[in-house]
Design a protein around this motif. Structure first.
Motif, PDB file in Angstrom:
ATOM      1  N   GLY A  57       0.809  -1.206   0.000  1.00  0.00           N
ATOM      2  CA  GLY A  57       0.000   0.000   0.000  1.00  0.00           C
ATOM      3  C   GLY A  57       0.840   1.251   0.000  1.00  0.00           C
ATOM      4  O   GLY A  57       2.021   1.238   0.352  1.00  0.00           O
ATOM      5  N   GLY A  58       0.229   2.354  -0.400  1.00  0.00           N
ATOM      6  CA  GLY A  58       0.923   3.632  -0.466  1.00  0.00           C
ATOM      7  C   GLY A  58       0.810   4.448   0.799  1.00  0.00           C
ATOM      8  O   GLY A  58       1.568   5.398   0.993  1.00  0.00           O
ATOM      9  N   GLU A  59      -0.140   4.113   1.663  1.00  0.00           N
ATOM     10  CA  GLU A  59      -0.295   4.869   2.903  1.00  0.00           C
ATOM     11  C   GLU A  59      -1.155   4.075   3.882  1.00  0.00           C
ATOM     12  O   GLU A  59      -1.810   3.096   3.526  1.00  0.00           O
ATOM     13  CB  GLU A  59      -0.932   6.230   2.641  1.00  0.00           C
ATOM     14  N   LEU A  60      -1.132   4.517   5.115  1.00  0.00           N
ATOM     15  CA  LEU A  60      -2.024   3.997   6.137  1.00  0.00           C
ATOM     16  C   LEU A  60      -3.106   5.022   6.412  1.00  0.00           C
ATOM     17  O   LEU A  60      -2.887   6.218   6.285  1.00  0.00           O
ATOM     18  CB  LEU A  60      -1.266   3.714   7.439  1.00  0.00           C
ATOM     19  N   TRP A  61      -4.298   4.535   6.793  1.00  0.00           N
ATOM     20  CA  TRP A  61      -5.337   5.461   7.245  1.00  0.00           C
ATOM     21  C   TRP A  61      -6.173   4.779   8.313  1.00  0.00           C
ATOM     22  O   TRP A  61      -6.184   3.558   8.443  1.00  0.00           O
ATOM     23  CB  TRP A  61      -6.195   5.964   6.088  1.00  0.00           C
ATOM     24  N   LEU A  62      -6.813   5.589   9.117  1.00  0.00           N
ATOM     25  CA  LEU A  62      -7.639   5.053  10.196  1.00  0.00           C
ATOM     26  C   LEU A  62      -9.023   5.684  10.192  1.00  0.00           C
ATOM     27  O   LEU A  62      -9.213   6.809   9.708  1.00  0.00           O
ATOM     28  CB  LEU A  62      -6.965   5.236  11.559  1.00  0.00           C
ATOM     29  N   ALA A  63      -9.967   4.928  10.719  1.00  0.00           N
ATOM     30  CA  ALA A  63     -11.329   5.405  10.937  1.00  0.00           C
ATOM     31  C   ALA A  63     -11.694   5.141  12.385  1.00  0.00           C
ATOM     32  O   ALA A  63     -11.400   4.065  12.917  1.00  0.00           O
ATOM     33  CB  ALA A  63     -12.320   4.701  10.006  1.00  0.00           C
ATOM     34  N   THR A  64     -12.307   6.120  13.036  1.00  0.00           N
ATOM     35  CA  THR A  64     -12.747   5.983  14.418  1.00  0.00           C
ATOM     36  C   THR A  64     -14.242   6.248  14.482  1.00  0.00           C
ATOM     37  O   THR A  64     -14.743   7.155  13.818  1.00  0.00           O
ATOM     38  CB  THR A  64     -12.007   6.985  15.332  1.00  0.00           C
ATOM     39  N   SER A  65     -14.953   5.451  15.263  1.00  0.00           N
ATOM     40  CA  SER A  65     -16.394   5.644  15.418  1.00  0.00           C
ATOM     41  C   SER A  65     -16.731   5.906  16.879  1.00  0.00           C
ATOM     42  O   SER A  65     -15.924   5.632  17.775  1.00  0.00           O
ATOM     43  CB  SER A  65     -17.173   4.436  14.885  1.00  0.00           C
TER      44      SER A  65
END
Length: 280
Positions: free
Chosen positions: A121-129
């Motif tokens: 992958g080219g980057e990491l990302w996160l999602a928070t709920s």
């Protein structure tokens, strides 16, 4: 302004498009905004006009961001769905339902070294709920890949009836490789440092109350944390004496460091303050 260009809808969240890599001093000329009707609109700042409208959501938008290269838009809704859309084509490429049922509170992308985690992958990302869950993803936008790297769920006691809970917030740590910081309603009032390599909480920082906003300096190891009693705290990391400031009139619901780390913007109900750091 964004609101005057779309008078019939409420703007719920917005993000500046990252400036191109190597374009030192250049300011981004585009902003993306998420609205209460589930639409996303991209605006040209220089021309003060809307360039693109998409509707990847059926619920109100609660979080939005660009990928680090500005080529994708990540958006989260009140229903917990996360969409990945291409602003060049106007097409939605992915709709992720992992957080379904709980509003998305944070979306963030980073250029951290993803090779260390054994994924492409080219980057990491996160999602928070808002239900205290955080998902971490590795993505290669050119190859249309999006892989779940980690899933965090933070425990909390039963909330009293009618209590307005503090938000669940998570951000990648800019000065601690492979780590993220989480604050939210939980068993203790604290900020948690989680290692993506070790897959566990590696450090805890005690707080005077549950946090209502959070930002990490990209330049120096400092956290800015806002609270409901008008308090703003600057916390050195990994250890050190915090500095508390009481310049707001209400809950400090927004903290945001500038990319240089030299300035910090904080906001409450009727006040926006800009703090400047002059130390070396």
């Amino acid at each position: 302004t964004v609101s005057s260009l779309v008078p019939s809808q409420s703007c719920q969240c917005l993000a500046w498009k990252p400036r191109p890599v190597g374009a030192w001093g250049a300011e981004s000329q585009h902003v993306v905004a998420g609205y209460s009707d589930g639409t996303i609109r991209v605006f040209s700042v220089s021309r003060t006009e809307m360039e693109l409208k998409m509707q990847p959501h059926s619920a109100a938008l609660t979080a939005i961001t660009y990928s680090t290269d500005g080529e994708m838009i990540l958006s989260g809704g009140k229903d917990g769905l996360v969409a990945v859309s291409n602003p060049r084509t106007g097409m939605t490429l992915h709709v992720l339902a992992d957080h379904k049922g709980s509003p998305i509170t944070v979306l963030q992308c980073t250029r951290k070294q993803y090779h260390d985690f054994g994924v492409e992958g080219g980057e990491l990302w996160l999602a928070t709920s808002s239900d205290r869950r955080v998902s971490v993803w590795a993505s290669d936008w050119l190859r249309d890949k999006c892989e779940l790297l980690d899933w965090l769920s933070f425990p909390a006691p039963a909330a009293p009836e009618g209590l307005d809970l503090p938000p669940s917030l998570a951000v990648f740590c800019p000065w601690e490789h492979g780590a993220l910081v989480y604050v939210g309603f939980g068993m203790q009032k604290e900020a948690l440092f989680y290692s993506l390599r070790k897959k566990q909480v590696v450090r805890k920082v005690s707080l005077p109350a549950f946090a209502t906003s959070l930002s990490l300096s990209p330049a120096t190891p400092f956290m800015a944390i806002g609270f409901g009693d008008r308090l703003l705290r600057l916390q050195p990391c990994p250890a050190g004496d915090p500095q508390d400031f009481a310049g707001h009139d209400d809950t400090v619901h927004l903290c945001r460091f500038a990319p240089s780390g030299r300035r910090l913007l904080t906001a409450s109900h009727s006040a926006v303050l800009v703090w400047e750091f002059t130390g070396g």
